[in-house]
Design an enzyme around this catalytic site. Structure first.
Site, PDB file in Angstrom:
ATOM      1  N   HIS A  26       0.851  -1.042  -0.347  1.00  0.00           N
ATOM      2  CA  HIS A  26       0.100  -0.632   0.329  1.00  0.00           C
ATOM      3  C   HIS A  26       1.207   0.932   0.071  1.00  0.00           C
ATOM      4  CE1 HIS A  26      -2.577  -3.250   1.246  1.00  0.00           C
ATOM      5  NE2 HIS A  26      -3.673  -2.474   1.215  1.00  0.00           N
ATOM      6  N   HIS A 257      -3.963   3.200  -3.104  1.00  0.00           N
ATOM      7  CA  HIS A 257      -4.106   2.597  -1.875  1.00  0.00           C
ATOM      8  C   HIS A 257      -3.272   1.361  -1.728  1.00  0.00           C
ATOM      9  CE1 HIS A 257      -6.030   1.776   1.411  1.00  0.00           C
ATOM     10  NE2 HIS A 257      -6.286   0.685   1.321  1.00  0.00           N
ATOM     11  N   GLU A 401     -16.787  -4.524  24.702  1.00  0.00           N
ATOM     12  CA  GLU A 401     -16.110  -5.455  25.064  1.00  0.00           C
ATOM     13  C   GLU A 401     -14.946  -4.893  23.989  1.00  0.00           C
ATOM     14  OE1 GLU A 401     -20.445  -5.968  25.978  1.00  0.00           O
ATOM     15  OE2 GLU A 401     -19.319  -5.297  24.397  1.00  0.00           O
ATOM     16  N   HIS A 463     -27.641 -15.763  25.459  1.00  0.00           N
ATOM     17  CA  HIS A 463     -26.790 -15.303  26.315  1.00  0.00           C
ATOM     18  C   HIS A 463     -26.378 -16.961  26.287  1.00  0.00           C
ATOM     19  CE1 HIS A 463     -28.406 -11.605  26.629  1.00  0.00           C
ATOM     20  NE2 HIS A 463     -27.761 -11.592  27.475  1.00  0.00           N
TER      21      HIS A 463
END
Length: 661
Positions: A26, A257, A401, A463
């Site tokens: 890149h 890129h 999280e 869960h």
């Protein structure tokens, strides 16, 4: 002296030459951000290539890790021992430390492995937290540095950016400065294809200082950095740049890129930039100027070393940075525990162990993703780490999280602190990319994951983790522990603290009966698996279980023994640790699976996938190969056949079939 632009052009030349030689990489980002990086590395960043691990150096994180040639060029030009020019010539090749994305274990001077967008910035938030915490303890005398980040549009689009920048703004991490490479290009084309929000306003709303500058003007970038340094808030510097700057036919487009420019465009870029040197050659005046810039920090380092030598805290500080831990807490704690073995959930047993650990190891910094009362990660003596009290040792991460896991990686890589943080095991899927990146770079982090099975009950299948344990065990470099009672929980904590890399503790919501009631001379859980109960009659069955199912295995063994069938019970809290044991030990615990006279049986309240490694194809595997259900835990264990009577019945039936066969 060469101009700042000519110094920046050295970066551009190396970037396009290396990518061209590899025909992979890149070049656009390094060419666009070369002026901004030159301003940072020649005027502001505090570092010393002669001592890359100097504790009070500024941390630099290339969050846009796809532009790796930017950091490789900077390290080489400023005088780090590696990468050498030969390393750069071999960019992205097997023999070179110049990997496709920066890897901190390959080259000194790379603070964290980056590439998955956004994670570098989020790890930098952790580094900034660690700096403020250690500063609160040791003062400016020993800890007085900043964390700088170069981030791209992708880093600021990824969801983790919202988590990380929100936390940084809340904690007022004013030593964190992010240079945003605003080139308005992604792989697909213009950012207008996919983005509409006001990035600056979003960061301001999160409590950040923001400033814009012409990223193609080193002087203006330097002025923006000075403004950021003067502000007490974390700073976002919008550097307006041109991707692939210098490539006359491709600059400003997605064509620069992620692909080599091509020989004709490289030649045209050399002419455009006024760069006459052949590929991989740096003019002497430019090389000298860069090396002089790299030597700026030697004086600061020498002065810091004098302060450290004179400080009464020098030995303690060195031990903290070296990661030395007190391991003497375990035996007295276990002695107390074994005097009256408790029936508790292992999440509670973890909290009990942490009371001893946090008292013995002041380097620990705990936290939770808004589940403190459920994860049991906060002990009595820990005060919150806040913008008003960086000396605290407990972080309220909020419902973040992924951001929490990445920040903990950064804290661990910074050094001087040992982070642990909690959430539910099923939400490890939110944390997984950061857990994986931590495993790649052996970041010493402890992930505390509670509610580890259908034993959490009524919250239901959304869960209840089913596949999470085995999928996490499949991750190289991560030790997954699932203890069976309070003793095993303490042993697993001790093993996690002794590991070089990350560990994960999977802990129960429901109370578990004690299965370990006798003191031992060694940490049995650290061996990964051990014989908890030996067969009394002739051994015909080996029951292998983890966590909450170990007590079920003990009950099954009792039923089998009552029928004259000898049964070992093997508790296996950590498959990774067991697999690493000597062959003799593994053979003793689990004799050759081809021995058809012994039936191996696994019991775990999760997917049975993978357990054939230990049971063999002809063994029995008890678990759950579907999603769970919403009901009280005892009802669920009955429904899914994970009770001692049902398992015993199936074991007996299977043995009868084997005898007939």
């Amino acid at each position: 002296m060469p101009t700042q632009r000519r110094l920046a052009n050295a970066i551009r030349a190396l970037a396009m030459d290396a990518v061209e030689a590899a025909n992979s990489g890149h070049p656009g980002m390094p060419m666009g951000m070369a002026d901004a990086a030159t301003a940072l590395f020649t005027r502001h960043l505090k570092y010393d290539p002669a001592d890359p691990k100097w504790p009070d150096r500024d941390r630099f994180v290339l969050s846009a890790g796809h532009g790796s040639m930017l950091i490789y060029a900077l390290l080489h030009l400023t005088g780090y021992a590696r990468p050498t020019m030969e390393d750069i010539r071999n960019f992205r090749q097997l023999s070179s430390p110049c990997a496709g994305h920066p890897e901190n274990f390959m080259l000194e001077g790379i603070e964290t492995t980056t590439g998955p967008l956004g994670q570098g910035l989020a790890s930098a938030v952790g580094m900034a937290i660690a700096e403020r915490h250690l500063n609160a303890i040791y003062g400016d005398e020993l800890v007085d540095h900043r964390t700088y980040v170069i981030a791209g549009d992708g880093c600021l689009m990824e969801g983790i950016n919202h988590e990380a920048t929100g936390l940084a703004g809340h904690l007022k991490l004013g030593r964190l400065i992010v240079l945003w490479d605003d080139n308005r290009i992604t792989i697909d084309g213009s950012t207008e294809l996919s983005r509409r929000e006001d990035i600056m306003a979003r960061h301001e709303a999160m409590g950040w200082h923001t400033v814009e500058c012409d990223g193609m003007d080193s002087g203006k970038v330097s002025k923006a950095i000075e403004e950021a340094i003067a502000d007490a808030r974390p700073s976002l510097i919008r550097c307006k740049t041109i991707i692939g700057y210098g490539a006359p036919n491709k600059q400003g487009t997605a064509a620069t890129h992620g692909a080599a420019l091509g020989a004709d465009e490289v030649a045209a870029a050399r002419k455009e930039l006024g760069w006459d040197s052949p590929a991989f050659e740096i003019p002497e005046d430019v090389a000298d100027a860069w090396r002089e810039a790299g030597s700026r920090g030697a004086k600061d380092r020498a002065e810091w070393e004098r302060r450290l030598a004179a400080s009464p805290n020098s030995a303690e500080f060195n031990d903290r940075i070296a990661g030395k831990l007190d391991d003497q807490w375990l035996k007295p704690y276990l002695d107390t525990l074994l005097s009256d073995p408790p029936k508790v959930a292992t999440r509670k047993a973890s909290e009990m162990a942490l009371e001893a650990i946090n008292a013995a190891i002041p380097a620990t910094i705990g936290g939770s993703a808004d589940l403190t009362g459920s994860n049991n990660t906060k002990t009595k003596a820990l005060q919150p780490l806040t913008a008003e009290n960086y000396g605290g040792r407990y972080i309220y991460y909020g419902i973040r999280e992924f951001g929490m896991a990445a920040a903990m990686n950064g804290m661990a890589l910074h050094g001087g602190v040992l982070p642990y943080g909690g959430t539910f095991l099923v939400f490890s899927d939110y944390s997984r990319p950061a857990i994986r990146l931590g495993a790649i770079q052996t970041a010493k982090v402890v992930h505390v994951m509670t509610h580890d099975s259908i034993g959490l009950g009524e919250d239901g299948p959304t869960h209840q983790p089913i596949e999470q344990l085995q999928s996490l065990r499949a991750m190289p470099g991560l030790h997954v522990y699932r203890p069976a009672d309070a003793v095993e929980t303490a042993e697993c904590w001790a093993a996690a603290l002794a590991n070089e890399g990350p560990s994960l503790l999977a802990l129960s919501r429901q109370n578990l009966a004690p299965v370990r009631k006798q003191a031992t001379s060694q940490n049995l859980s650290a061996r990964g698996a051990y014989r908890l109960k030996s067969a009394e009659a002739e051994r015909k069955v080996i029951l292998i279980a983890t966590g909450s199912e170990v007590e079920i295995a003990m009950a099954v063994a009792g039923s089998l023994e009552g029928r004259g069938i000898g049964a070992d019970v093997v508790s296996m809290p950590c498959t990774e640790a067991f697999d690493a044991q000597p062959a003799e030990y593994r053979e003793d615990i689990l004799p050759d699976v081809s021995n058809r006279d012994i039936l191996r049986v696994s019991i775990e309240a999760g997917t049975t996938f993978g357990w054939e490694r230990y049971t063999g194809l002809h063994g029995l595997r008890f678990g759950i190969d579907r999603f769970g259900a919403s009901a009280p835990a005892p009802d669920l264990y009955e429904h899914f056949g994970l009770t001692a009577p049902k398992i015993t019945e199936r074991v007996l039936a299977h043995m009868k079939i084997r005898e007939i066969a």
